[in-house]
Design a protein around this motif. Structure first.
Motif, PDB file in Angstrom:
ATOM      1  N   ARG A  42       0.831  -1.206   0.000  1.00 41.53           N
ATOM      2  CA  ARG A  42       0.000   0.000   0.000  1.00 41.53           C
ATOM      3  C   ARG A  42       0.865   1.256   0.000  1.00 41.53           C
ATOM      4  NH1 ARG A  42      -5.214  -0.901   0.410  1.00 41.53           N
ATOM      5  NH2 ARG A  42      -5.654   1.276   0.813  1.00 41.53           N
ATOM      6  N   ALA A  46       0.987   4.048  -2.828  1.00 42.65           N
ATOM      7  CA  ALA A  46       0.766   5.458  -2.490  1.00 42.65           C
ATOM      8  C   ALA A  46       1.913   6.314  -3.022  1.00 42.65           C
ATOM      9  CB  ALA A  46       0.635   5.617  -0.977  1.00 42.65           C
ATOM     10  N   GLU A  72      -8.417  16.019 -12.045  1.00 41.58           N
ATOM     11  CA  GLU A  72      -8.331  14.543 -12.052  1.00 41.58           C
ATOM     12  C   GLU A  72      -7.774  14.013 -10.734  1.00 41.58           C
ATOM     13  OE1 GLU A  72      -6.267  12.844 -15.357  1.00 41.58           O
ATOM     14  OE2 GLU A  72      -7.761  13.499 -16.812  1.00 41.58           O
ATOM     15  N   ILE A  73      -6.799  14.705 -10.192  1.00 38.74           N
ATOM     16  CA  ILE A  73      -6.185  14.250  -8.933  1.00 38.74           C
ATOM     17  C   ILE A  73      -7.227  14.271  -7.811  1.00 38.74           C
ATOM     18  CG2 ILE A  73      -4.488  14.836  -7.129  1.00 38.74           C
ATOM     19  CD1 ILE A  73      -2.634  15.827  -9.399  1.00 38.74           C
ATOM     20  N   ALA A  75     -10.580  14.353  -8.075  1.00 36.63           N
ATOM     21  CA  ALA A  75     -11.703  13.448  -8.320  1.00 36.63           C
ATOM     22  C   ALA A  75     -11.320  11.981  -8.143  1.00 36.63           C
ATOM     23  CB  ALA A  75     -12.259  13.686  -9.724  1.00 36.63           C
ATOM     24  N   ASN A  76     -10.150  11.618  -8.648  1.00 36.13           N
ATOM     25  CA  ASN A  76      -9.808  10.193  -8.691  1.00 36.13           C
ATOM     26  C   ASN A  76      -8.876   9.714  -7.598  1.00 36.13           C
ATOM     27  OD1 ASN A  76     -11.133   9.248 -11.268  1.00 36.13           O
ATOM     28  ND2 ASN A  76      -9.958  10.977 -12.039  1.00 36.13           N
ATOM     29  N   LEU A  77      -8.018  10.572  -7.096  1.00 44.13           N
ATOM     30  CA  LEU A  77      -7.088  10.113  -6.055  1.00 44.13           C
ATOM     31  C   LEU A  77      -7.578  10.484  -4.660  1.00 44.13           C
ATOM     32  CD1 LEU A  77      -3.526  10.699  -7.574  1.00 44.13           C
ATOM     33  CD2 LEU A  77      -4.942   8.665  -7.603  1.00 44.13           C
ATOM     34  N   VAL A  78      -8.074  11.710  -4.521  1.00 45.17           N
ATOM     35  CA  VAL A  78      -8.637  12.080  -3.209  1.00 45.17           C
ATOM     36  C   VAL A  78     -10.006  11.413  -3.069  1.00 45.17           C
ATOM     37  CG1 VAL A  78      -9.426  13.981  -1.750  1.00 45.17           C
ATOM     38  CG2 VAL A  78      -7.396  14.291  -3.164  1.00 45.17           C
ATOM     39  N   GLY A  79     -10.811  11.522  -4.136  1.00 43.56           N
ATOM     40  CA  GLY A  79     -12.154  10.948  -4.091  1.00 43.56           C
ATOM     41  C   GLY A  79     -13.169  11.980  -3.622  1.00 43.56           C
ATOM     42  N   GLU A  81     -16.325  14.726  -5.302  1.00 43.45           N
ATOM     43  CA  GLU A  81     -17.043  15.263  -6.454  1.00 43.45           C
ATOM     44  C   GLU A  81     -17.668  16.612  -6.112  1.00 43.45           C
ATOM     45  OE1 GLU A  81     -18.080  11.429  -9.175  1.00 43.45           O
ATOM     46  OE2 GLU A  81     -19.608  12.047  -7.742  1.00 43.45           O
ATOM     47  N   LEU A 167     -16.254  11.520  -1.292  1.00 42.07           N
ATOM     48  CA  LEU A 167     -17.160  10.456  -1.745  1.00 42.07           C
ATOM     49  C   LEU A 167     -17.518   9.550  -0.569  1.00 42.07           C
ATOM     50  CD1 LEU A 167     -15.477   9.490  -5.143  1.00 42.07           C
ATOM     51  CD2 LEU A 167     -17.721  10.525  -4.855  1.00 42.07           C
ATOM     52  N   PRO A 168     -18.772   9.163  -0.459  1.00 40.32           N
ATOM     53  CA  PRO A 168     -19.182   8.372   0.717  1.00 40.32           C
ATOM     54  C   PRO A 168     -18.550   6.990   0.805  1.00 40.32           C
ATOM     55  CG  PRO A 168     -20.993   8.668  -0.817  1.00 40.32           C
ATOM     56  CD  PRO A 168     -19.896   9.499  -1.330  1.00 40.32           C
ATOM     57  N   GLN A 169     -18.067   6.451  -0.335  1.00 41.37           N
ATOM     58  CA  GLN A 169     -17.496   5.101  -0.265  1.00 41.37           C
ATOM     59  C   GLN A 169     -16.062   5.085   0.240  1.00 41.37           C
ATOM     60  OE1 GLN A 169     -18.340   6.593  -3.168  1.00 41.37           O
ATOM     61  NE2 GLN A 169     -17.022   6.021  -4.873  1.00 41.37           N
ATOM     62  N   ARG A 170     -15.452   6.260   0.380  1.00 42.42           N
ATOM     63  CA  ARG A 170     -14.076   6.296   0.871  1.00 42.42           C
ATOM     64  C   ARG A 170     -14.072   6.578   2.375  1.00 42.42           C
ATOM     65  NH1 ARG A 170     -10.018  10.728   0.600  1.00 42.42           N
ATOM     66  NH2 ARG A 170     -10.198  10.310   2.814  1.00 42.42           N
ATOM     67  N   PHE A 177      -2.339   9.583   3.397  1.00 41.81           N
ATOM     68  CA  PHE A 177      -2.156   9.676   1.944  1.00 41.81           C
ATOM     69  C   PHE A 177      -2.784  10.965   1.415  1.00 41.81           C
ATOM     70  CE2 PHE A 177      -3.894   8.751  -2.360  1.00 41.81           C
ATOM     71  CZ  PHE A 177      -2.680   8.704  -3.039  1.00 41.81           C
TER      72      PHE A 177
ATOM     73  N   ALA B  11      -9.738   9.599 -17.908  1.00 52.06           N
ATOM     74  CA  ALA B  11      -8.797  10.377 -17.086  1.00 52.06           C
ATOM     75  C   ALA B  11      -7.381   9.824 -17.275  1.00 52.06           C
ATOM     76  CB  ALA B  11      -9.200  10.315 -15.625  1.00 52.06           C
ATOM     77  N   MET B  13      -4.750  10.500 -15.741  1.00 50.10           N
ATOM     78  CA  MET B  13      -4.143  10.183 -14.445  1.00 50.10           C
ATOM     79  C   MET B  13      -4.469   8.742 -14.020  1.00 50.10           C
ATOM     80  SD  MET B  13      -2.645  11.318 -11.632  1.00 50.10           S
ATOM     81  CE  MET B  13      -2.642  13.057 -11.976  1.00 50.10           C
ATOM     82  N   VAL B  14      -5.720   8.367 -14.194  1.00 48.35           N
ATOM     83  CA  VAL B  14      -6.150   7.019 -13.779  1.00 48.35           C
ATOM     84  C   VAL B  14      -5.472   5.956 -14.637  1.00 48.35           C
ATOM     85  CG1 VAL B  14      -8.127   5.471 -13.553  1.00 48.35           C
ATOM     86  CG2 VAL B  14      -8.352   7.862 -12.910  1.00 48.35           C
ATOM     87  N   THR B  84     -16.491   6.251  -9.810  1.00 50.80           N
ATOM     88  CA  THR B  84     -16.751   7.015  -8.583  1.00 50.80           C
ATOM     89  C   THR B  84     -18.236   6.904  -8.220  1.00 50.80           C
ATOM     90  OG1 THR B  84     -17.046   8.965  -9.962  1.00 50.80           O
ATOM     91  CG2 THR B  84     -14.910   8.718  -8.884  1.00 50.80           C
ATOM     92  N   PHE B  86     -21.199   5.309  -6.878  1.00 51.44           N
ATOM     93  CA  PHE B  86     -21.329   4.252  -5.886  1.00 51.44           C
ATOM     94  C   PHE B  86     -22.785   3.833  -5.650  1.00 51.44           C
ATOM     95  CE2 PHE B  86     -21.873   8.331  -4.054  1.00 51.44           C
ATOM     96  CZ  PHE B  86     -22.943   8.168  -3.207  1.00 51.44           C
ATOM     97  N   THR B 104     -15.449   0.631  -6.744  1.00 53.57           N
ATOM     98  CA  THR B 104     -15.609   2.086  -6.653  1.00 53.57           C
ATOM     99  C   THR B 104     -14.268   2.764  -6.399  1.00 53.57           C
ATOM    100  OG1 THR B 104     -16.205   1.847  -4.329  1.00 53.57           O
ATOM    101  CG2 THR B 104     -18.013   2.106  -5.876  1.00 53.57           C
ATOM    102  N   LYS B 105     -14.095   3.927  -7.054  1.00 51.87           N
ATOM    103  CA  LYS B 105     -12.899   4.752  -6.848  1.00 51.87           C
ATOM    104  C   LYS B 105     -13.149   5.608  -5.621  1.00 51.87           C
ATOM    105  CE  LYS B 105     -12.131   5.514 -11.807  1.00 51.87           C
ATOM    106  NZ  LYS B 105     -12.147   6.554 -12.835  1.00 51.87           N
ATOM    107  N   PRO B 106     -12.168   6.151  -4.952  1.00 52.42           N
ATOM    108  CA  PRO B 106     -10.750   5.972  -5.281  1.00 52.42           C
ATOM    109  C   PRO B 106     -10.222   4.666  -4.706  1.00 52.42           C
ATOM    110  CG  PRO B 106     -10.958   7.439  -3.408  1.00 52.42           C
ATOM    111  CD  PRO B 106     -12.344   7.069  -3.818  1.00 52.42           C
ATOM    112  N   LEU B 108      -6.320   2.422  -4.298  1.00 47.20           N
ATOM    113  CA  LEU B 108      -4.891   2.352  -4.581  1.00 47.20           C
ATOM    114  C   LEU B 108      -4.659   1.050  -5.341  1.00 47.20           C
ATOM    115  CD1 LEU B 108      -3.353   3.679  -1.278  1.00 47.20           C
ATOM    116  CD2 LEU B 108      -3.221   4.753  -3.505  1.00 47.20           C
ATOM    117  N   PRO B 110      -3.094  -1.966  -5.028  1.00 42.39           N
ATOM    118  CA  PRO B 110      -3.175  -3.360  -4.601  1.00 42.39           C
ATOM    119  C   PRO B 110      -4.553  -3.999  -4.747  1.00 42.39           C
ATOM    120  CG  PRO B 110      -1.887  -2.097  -3.038  1.00 42.39           C
ATOM    121  CD  PRO B 110      -2.440  -1.126  -4.021  1.00 42.39           C
TER     122      PRO B 110
END
Lengths: 222, 123
Positions: A42, A46, A72-73, A75-79, A81, A167-170, A177, B11, B13-14, B84, B86, B104-106, B108, B110
């Motif tokens: 992990r 990261a 993009e960072i 939306a997709n890495l932090v999560g 919207e 985002l609620p799923q994170r 990170f 994206a 980046m993704v 994203t 969900f 679902t994103k985000p 990492l 693994p």
């Protein structure tokens, strides 16, 4: 067939074996190693993401590309919207919205430096939330602000990234990170935005007309 | 022969992160930037697995998944949808379109690597 691995500590004691490891401690040790490996995997992932984010921010001198990368960072890495990307206006006292997602653009179009959480983050050069963030009341529309990252380059405020809901799923709280990513955005995002603005101004003045040929700004004064 | 994975996301980046995470796993990696490109690449390259984003311009991942499933040459190709989005309705739409998994994103690397291996290494 040997079944040594099935021998219990009691068996070992009765059979006279003195150094046979106990079953449960061995399992625990194995579990520890697996967990350690997972943690390292992990961490490795990261680190790769952080390096890539920093690298991507400097991939282009085009302002829209830099803003799109920041987008993009987040939306997709932090999560998230629901966020806003600001730049300091030429007057130096306001922040102008340059990109956003999931928020009322008109409502968040302008922020004054040193006002509210977003303006204070940029004015003080401190991320929200952080230990050194000055005491400041949130404006009415900032109550759902999760984080604000000031973009500062050589102590010059360049802009800010305001992140509202995650985002609620994170994970609902900010992780290590996330904070590392905010650091990358704060430093590299500021430098990339500054460079894209400088490039645009050179283009406007015609001083960099040769850039497309690969001659670059070295020709600016020629 | 190296197994082929088609990575689909608008994206940049993704896509780069997915490539970076999977580079050491020894797979051949193909990319597409939207649903239409994904359908075309899937038909021509016949990947062993597809990682498909949902929200994309031109053709979204749901429609792309339906079309990939409707082609005999890719009807059984495992498809992992990543998004994203969900909400239950989106997950159900993905599964109804024929994806095998919905992540679902985000995330990492693994998690994705593990998921891919569970499909590719079982053969």
């Amino acid at each position: 067939m040997s079944r040594d691995h099935d021998i219990t500590p009691r068996d070992a004691a009765t059979s006279g074996a003195e150094t046979l490891p106990e079953a449960s401690p061995s399992k625990t040790r194995l579990q520890e190693i697996v967990e350690r490996l997972e943690t390292l995997e992990r961490q490795n992932a990261a680190l790769k993401s952080l390096c890539l984010a920093a690298h991507q921010l400097h991939e282009s001198l085009r302002h829209d590309s830099v803003v799109a990368t920041i987008h993009e960072i987040i939306a997709n890495l932090v999560g998230s919207e629901e966020f806003a990307i600001y730049e300091v206006a030429r007057d130096g006292s306001t922040l102008q919205l340059v990109a956003s997602m999931g928020i009322d653009q008109a409502r968040f179009a302008l922020r004054r430096l040193n006002e509210g959480l977003i303006g204070t983050a940029v004015g003080a050069g401190s991320a929200f939330p952080s230990g050194d963030f000055p005491h400041q009341a949130a404006l009415a529309d900032e109550r759902e602000l999760t984080a604000c990252i000031p973009l500062i380059l050589d102590e010059i405020p360049i802009g800010a990234i305001a992140i509202f809901r995650l985002l609620p799923q994170r994970t609902p709280h900010l992780t290590e990170f996330d904070r590392d990513l905010f650091e990358v955005l704060a430093r590299h995002g500021a430098a990339a935005l500054f460079a894209s603005r400088a490039s645009a101004r050179l283009d406007e003045s015609g001083a960099c007309a040769c850039r497309a040929d690969g001659l670059g700004v070295l020709d600016a004064g020629a | 022969m190296k197994k082929k994975i088609l990575l689909v996301d608008d994206a940049n980046m993704v896509l780069k992160i997915e490539q970076l995470m999977l580079r050491e796993s020894g797979y051949e990696l193909l990319t597409a930037r939207n649903g239409a490109e994904a359908v075309e690449t899937a038909r021509d390259a016949r990947p062993d697995l597809i990682v498909l984003d949902v929200v994309m311009p031109e053709m979204d991942g749901i429609e792309a998944c339906r079309r990939i499933r409707s082609m005999p040459e890719t009807a059984r190709t495992p498809i992992i949808m990543v998004s994203t989005r969900f909400e239950k309705i989106n997950i159900e739409a993905g599964l109804a379109a024929g994806c095998n998994e919905y992540m679902t994103k985000p995330f990492l690397g693994p998690e994705l690597v593990e998921k891919l291996k569970s499909y590719l290494d079982e053969e």
